[in-house]
Design a protein around this motif. Sequence first.
Motif, PDB file in Angstrom:
ATOM      1  N   ALA A 104       0.831  -1.210   0.000  1.00  0.00           N
ATOM      2  CA  ALA A 104       0.000   0.000   0.000  1.00  0.00           C
ATOM      3  C   ALA A 104       0.861   1.254   0.000  1.00  0.00           C
ATOM      4  CB  ALA A 104      -0.923  -0.006   1.217  1.00  0.00           C
ATOM      5  N   ASN A 105       1.930   1.243   0.783  1.00  0.00           N
ATOM      6  CA  ASN A 105       2.826   2.400   0.850  1.00  0.00           C
ATOM      7  C   ASN A 105       3.498   2.640  -0.502  1.00  0.00           C
ATOM      8  OD1 ASN A 105       4.278   4.524   1.930  1.00  0.00           O
ATOM      9  ND2 ASN A 105       5.810   3.236   2.893  1.00  0.00           N
ATOM     10  N   ALA A 106       4.046   1.580  -1.095  1.00  0.00           N
ATOM     11  CA  ALA A 106       4.708   1.720  -2.392  1.00  0.00           C
ATOM     12  C   ALA A 106       3.719   2.146  -3.472  1.00  0.00           C
ATOM     13  CB  ALA A 106       5.368   0.392  -2.776  1.00  0.00           C
ATOM     14  N   SER A 107       2.541   1.540  -3.489  1.00  0.00           N
ATOM     15  CA  SER A 107       1.535   1.865  -4.504  1.00  0.00           C
ATOM     16  C   SER A 107       1.046   3.298  -4.350  1.00  0.00           C
ATOM     17  CB  SER A 107       0.355   0.892  -4.403  1.00  0.00           C
ATOM     18  OG  SER A 107       0.779  -0.443  -4.626  1.00  0.00           O
ATOM     19  N   SER A 108       0.918   3.755  -3.118  1.00  0.00           N
ATOM     20  CA  SER A 108       0.503   5.137  -2.866  1.00  0.00           C
ATOM     21  C   SER A 108       1.520   6.123  -3.419  1.00  0.00           C
ATOM     22  CB  SER A 108       0.322   5.354  -1.358  1.00  0.00           C
ATOM     23  OG  SER A 108       0.206   6.728  -1.061  1.00  0.00           O
ATOM     24  N   THR A 109       2.810   5.834  -3.220  1.00  0.00           N
ATOM     25  CA  THR A 109       3.853   6.714  -3.733  1.00  0.00           C
ATOM     26  C   THR A 109       3.771   6.831  -5.250  1.00  0.00           C
ATOM     27  OG1 THR A 109       5.314   6.081  -1.904  1.00  0.00           O
ATOM     28  CG2 THR A 109       6.344   7.125  -3.799  1.00  0.00           C
ATOM     29  N   VAL A 110       3.527   5.705  -5.923  1.00  0.00           N
ATOM     30  CA  VAL A 110       3.390   5.709  -7.380  1.00  0.00           C
ATOM     31  C   VAL A 110       2.164   6.527  -7.796  1.00  0.00           C
ATOM     32  CG1 VAL A 110       3.028   4.291  -9.427  1.00  0.00           C
ATOM     33  CG2 VAL A 110       4.559   3.495  -7.611  1.00  0.00           C
ATOM     34  N   ALA A 111       1.049   6.317  -7.121  1.00  0.00           N
ATOM     35  CA  ALA A 111      -0.196   6.975  -7.505  1.00  0.00           C
ATOM     36  C   ALA A 111      -0.131   8.491  -7.368  1.00  0.00           C
ATOM     37  CB  ALA A 111      -1.355   6.423  -6.662  1.00  0.00           C
ATOM     38  N   LEU A 112       0.611   8.966  -6.389  1.00  0.00           N
ATOM     39  CA  LEU A 112       0.651  10.406  -6.130  1.00  0.00           C
ATOM     40  C   LEU A 112       1.791  11.116  -6.859  1.00  0.00           C
ATOM     41  CD1 LEU A 112      -0.163  10.495  -2.297  1.00  0.00           C
ATOM     42  CD2 LEU A 112      -1.705  10.900  -4.223  1.00  0.00           C
ATOM     43  N   LEU A 113       2.700  10.355  -7.489  1.00  0.00           N
ATOM     44  CA  LEU A 113       3.851  10.995  -8.132  1.00  0.00           C
ATOM     45  C   LEU A 113       3.477  11.971  -9.251  1.00  0.00           C
ATOM     46  CD1 LEU A 113       6.906  11.307  -8.424  1.00  0.00           C
ATOM     47  CD2 LEU A 113       6.872   9.353 -10.007  1.00  0.00           C
ATOM     48  N   ALA A 173      12.937  12.684  -4.664  1.00  0.00           N
ATOM     49  CA  ALA A 173      12.979  11.514  -3.780  1.00  0.00           C
ATOM     50  C   ALA A 173      11.903  10.502  -4.151  1.00  0.00           C
ATOM     51  CB  ALA A 173      12.829  11.954  -2.319  1.00  0.00           C
ATOM     52  N   ASN A 174      10.695  10.989  -4.444  1.00  0.00           N
ATOM     53  CA  ASN A 174       9.596  10.092  -4.788  1.00  0.00           C
ATOM     54  C   ASN A 174       9.812   9.422  -6.140  1.00  0.00           C
ATOM     55  OD1 ASN A 174       8.272  10.624  -2.419  1.00  0.00           O
ATOM     56  ND2 ASN A 174       6.794  12.034  -3.304  1.00  0.00           N
ATOM     57  N   ALA A 175      10.379  10.164  -7.094  1.00  0.00           N
ATOM     58  CA  ALA A 175      10.570   9.609  -8.432  1.00  0.00           C
ATOM     59  C   ALA A 175      11.520   8.416  -8.407  1.00  0.00           C
ATOM     60  CB  ALA A 175      11.089  10.686  -9.382  1.00  0.00           C
ATOM     61  N   VAL A 176      12.636   8.547  -7.694  1.00  0.00           N
ATOM     62  CA  VAL A 176      13.582   7.427  -7.648  1.00  0.00           C
ATOM     63  C   VAL A 176      13.002   6.281  -6.827  1.00  0.00           C
ATOM     64  CG1 VAL A 176      14.899   8.152  -5.590  1.00  0.00           C
ATOM     65  CG2 VAL A 176      16.034   6.893  -7.419  1.00  0.00           C
ATOM     66  N   ALA A 177      12.196   6.592  -5.810  1.00  0.00           N
ATOM     67  CA  ALA A 177      11.532   5.536  -5.039  1.00  0.00           C
ATOM     68  C   ALA A 177      10.530   4.780  -5.914  1.00  0.00           C
ATOM     69  CB  ALA A 177      10.825   6.136  -3.826  1.00  0.00           C
ATOM     70  N   VAL A 178       9.785   5.520  -6.738  1.00  0.00           N
ATOM     71  CA  VAL A 178       8.816   4.884  -7.641  1.00  0.00           C
ATOM     72  C   VAL A 178       9.529   3.958  -8.617  1.00  0.00           C
ATOM     73  CG1 VAL A 178       7.301   5.362  -9.613  1.00  0.00           C
ATOM     74  CG2 VAL A 178       6.995   6.594  -7.464  1.00  0.00           C
ATOM     75  N   LEU A 179      10.653   4.402  -9.160  1.00  0.00           N
ATOM     76  CA  LEU A 179      11.419   3.549 -10.077  1.00  0.00           C
ATOM     77  C   LEU A 179      11.860   2.269  -9.380  1.00  0.00           C
ATOM     78  CD1 LEU A 179      12.785   3.174 -12.817  1.00  0.00           C
ATOM     79  CD2 LEU A 179      14.753   4.433 -11.926  1.00  0.00           C
ATOM     80  N   MET A 196      -6.260   4.856  -8.612  1.00  0.00           N
ATOM     81  CA  MET A 196      -6.004   5.967  -7.701  1.00  0.00           C
ATOM     82  C   MET A 196      -5.204   7.075  -8.378  1.00  0.00           C
ATOM     83  SD  MET A 196      -4.510   5.697  -3.833  1.00  0.00           S
ATOM     84  CE  MET A 196      -6.041   5.045  -3.172  1.00  0.00           C
ATOM     85  N   LEU A 197      -4.293   6.720  -9.274  1.00  0.00           N
ATOM     86  CA  LEU A 197      -3.484   7.713  -9.974  1.00  0.00           C
ATOM     87  C   LEU A 197      -4.369   8.633 -10.818  1.00  0.00           C
ATOM     88  CD1 LEU A 197      -0.143   7.005 -11.806  1.00  0.00           C
ATOM     89  CD2 LEU A 197      -1.908   8.380 -12.896  1.00  0.00           C
ATOM     90  N   VAL A 198      -5.269   8.045 -11.611  1.00  0.00           N
ATOM     91  CA  VAL A 198      -6.162   8.856 -12.449  1.00  0.00           C
ATOM     92  C   VAL A 198      -7.024   9.763 -11.580  1.00  0.00           C
ATOM     93  CG1 VAL A 198      -8.113   8.755 -14.039  1.00  0.00           C
ATOM     94  CG2 VAL A 198      -6.175   7.198 -14.339  1.00  0.00           C
TER      95      VAL A 198
END
Length: 249
Positions: free
Chosen positions: A42-51, A183-189, A205-207
């Motif tokens: 959930a934490n990782a997916s949230s970071t991707v969705a909000l990037l 920071a978020n971009a490299v974490a998402v990668l 969630m991203l949309v």
Amino acid sequence: MEAHPILFVAGLLAGAMNAAAGGGSFVTIPAMVFVGLPSVVANASSTVALLPGTLASAWAWRRDFTSFEGIPLRTLVLISLGGGLVGAVLLLVTPQRAFDDILPWLLLAGTLAFAFGRRIGEALRRRVRIGPGVLLGAQVLLSVYAGYFGGGVGIMMMAVWSLLGEVDIKAMSAGRTLLVSAANAVAVLCFALAGPVRWPETLVMLVAAVIGGYFGAVLARRVPAPWLRGFVVAYSTAMTVAFFWRAWA
């Protein structure tokens, strides 16, 4: 499929909160846990969705980027990229059960930072002045935190920068969006390559967050800022209490 409407509404709210006042991760992570995702996922997916929303904010502020106390902004970006990577790797190697126990404390830290960070920074500024070395060290720690969890990290950065002295608020806001984005971009990668992201839920969630971000910006122009911040603090406090209850029960 029944989870998708919940995630879409959560994404709308999180996008609006980030555009208006911040604190969107206090919505997205609990929502993903609520629909059954493990907390690390959930934490990782949230970071991707909000990037995407974070990157859009950084682009909007691009004309206001500036250095702090003679430290090139490029140096701070590189620190943020490295710290975000370290934080992401730490999240991936954290056992699920351990992260379940840590998550309420992370939510609490983020909530306190959001509620009191600016006032603490202003109070400390009257008594303390830091130099470039302390700023660099703090940025390392905050970047790792951003890659690992990130709730309230933008407020934490601005509170630290305020200890430099009289720093222009526009410059701090611009720098915050850029460094959090880095920071978020490299974490998402890292998350995308390592595979802990649940893509169907994340894309919903991203949309929604992109749509919510647009309307959140409109809302921010009409609603007094203290009301918006009060809502975020109240909501994040409720989520923190709920996750402490979940961990202990």
